[in-house]
Design a protein around this motif. Sequence first.
Motif, mmCIF file in Angstrom:
data_model
loop_
_atom_site.group_PDB
_atom_site.id
_atom_site.type_symbol
_atom_site.label_atom_id
_atom_site.label_comp_id
_atom_site.label_asym_id
_atom_site.label_seq_id
_atom_site.Cartn_x
_atom_site.Cartn_y
_atom_site.Cartn_z
ATOM 1 N N ILE A 5 0.224 9.075 0.435
ATOM 2 C CA ILE A 5 0.447 8.235 -0.733
ATOM 3 C C ILE A 5 -0.877 7.543 -1.017
ATOM 4 O O ILE A 5 -1.466 6.941 -0.132
ATOM 5 C CB ILE A 5 1.561 7.204 -0.469
ATOM 6 C CG1 ILE A 5 2.875 7.913 -0.161
ATOM 7 C CG2 ILE A 5 1.707 6.261 -1.647
ATOM 8 C CD1 ILE A 5 3.970 6.999 0.352
ATOM 9 N N GLN A 28 7.339 9.793 -3.244
ATOM 10 C CA GLN A 28 6.739 10.360 -2.037
ATOM 11 C C GLN A 28 7.215 9.602 -0.797
ATOM 12 O O GLN A 28 7.517 10.198 0.234
ATOM 13 C CB GLN A 28 5.209 10.323 -2.141
ATOM 14 C CG GLN A 28 4.508 11.002 -1.007
ATOM 15 C CD GLN A 28 4.794 12.500 -0.934
ATOM 16 O OE1 GLN A 28 5.143 13.119 -1.921
ATOM 17 N NE2 GLN A 28 4.664 13.065 0.236
ATOM 18 N N PHE A 29 7.304 8.279 -0.905
ATOM 19 C CA PHE A 29 7.780 7.461 0.212
ATOM 20 C C PHE A 29 9.214 7.822 0.580
ATOM 21 O O PHE A 29 9.544 8.035 1.751
ATOM 22 C CB PHE A 29 7.678 5.975 -0.159
ATOM 23 C CG PHE A 29 8.187 5.062 0.911
ATOM 24 C CD1 PHE A 29 7.391 4.726 1.994
ATOM 25 C CD2 PHE A 29 9.468 4.532 0.845
ATOM 26 C CE1 PHE A 29 7.860 3.882 2.989
ATOM 27 C CE2 PHE A 29 9.946 3.693 1.831
ATOM 28 C CZ PHE A 29 9.143 3.360 2.915
ATOM 29 N N LYS A 32 9.412 11.165 2.256
ATOM 30 C CA LYS A 32 8.908 11.113 3.633
ATOM 31 C C LYS A 32 9.941 10.466 4.558
ATOM 32 O O LYS A 32 10.236 10.984 5.628
ATOM 33 C CB LYS A 32 7.597 10.333 3.661
ATOM 34 C CG LYS A 32 6.958 10.241 5.024
ATOM 35 C CD LYS A 32 6.550 11.581 5.576
ATOM 36 C CE LYS A 32 5.256 12.042 4.999
ATOM 37 N NZ LYS A 32 4.743 13.266 5.620
ATOM 38 N N ILE A 54 12.132 0.984 -4.803
ATOM 39 C CA ILE A 54 10.798 0.967 -4.204
ATOM 40 C C ILE A 54 9.735 0.887 -5.290
ATOM 41 O O ILE A 54 8.736 0.164 -5.140
ATOM 42 C CB ILE A 54 10.604 2.177 -3.272
ATOM 43 C CG1 ILE A 54 11.511 1.999 -2.055
ATOM 44 C CG2 ILE A 54 9.139 2.335 -2.858
ATOM 45 C CD1 ILE A 54 11.674 3.230 -1.206
ATOM 46 N N THR A 58 7.099 -2.110 -5.567
ATOM 47 C CA THR A 58 5.671 -1.782 -5.603
ATOM 48 C C THR A 58 4.999 -2.433 -6.798
ATOM 49 O O THR A 58 3.903 -2.990 -6.681
ATOM 50 C CB THR A 58 5.477 -0.252 -5.628
ATOM 51 O OG1 THR A 58 6.081 0.300 -4.454
ATOM 52 C CG2 THR A 58 4.016 0.118 -5.683
#
Length: 75
Positions: A5, A28-29, A32, A54, A58
């Motif tokens: 990331i 992506q988080f 993962k 998220i 962010t």
Amino acid sequence: MCRSIKTLRPPVIPEEATEEDIRAAALQFVRKVSGFRAPAAHNQEVFDRAVDEIAEATARLLDGLEVRGAPVRTS
């Protein structure tokens, strides 16, 4: 899924992160952490909700950060 990331704050990137940048990092988080590139249909709602939450967190983080010692830009 091994892709990192990227850092989304200046001066690492020259301009403010876009909503698209933030959402991509959130996706992506979640990928993962969950271990799923694409969730099964029965997990789609919770997967999408996690990405949204998220991304919002962010954006708040980036808005609140104060970067000291950053180089001064001249145009």
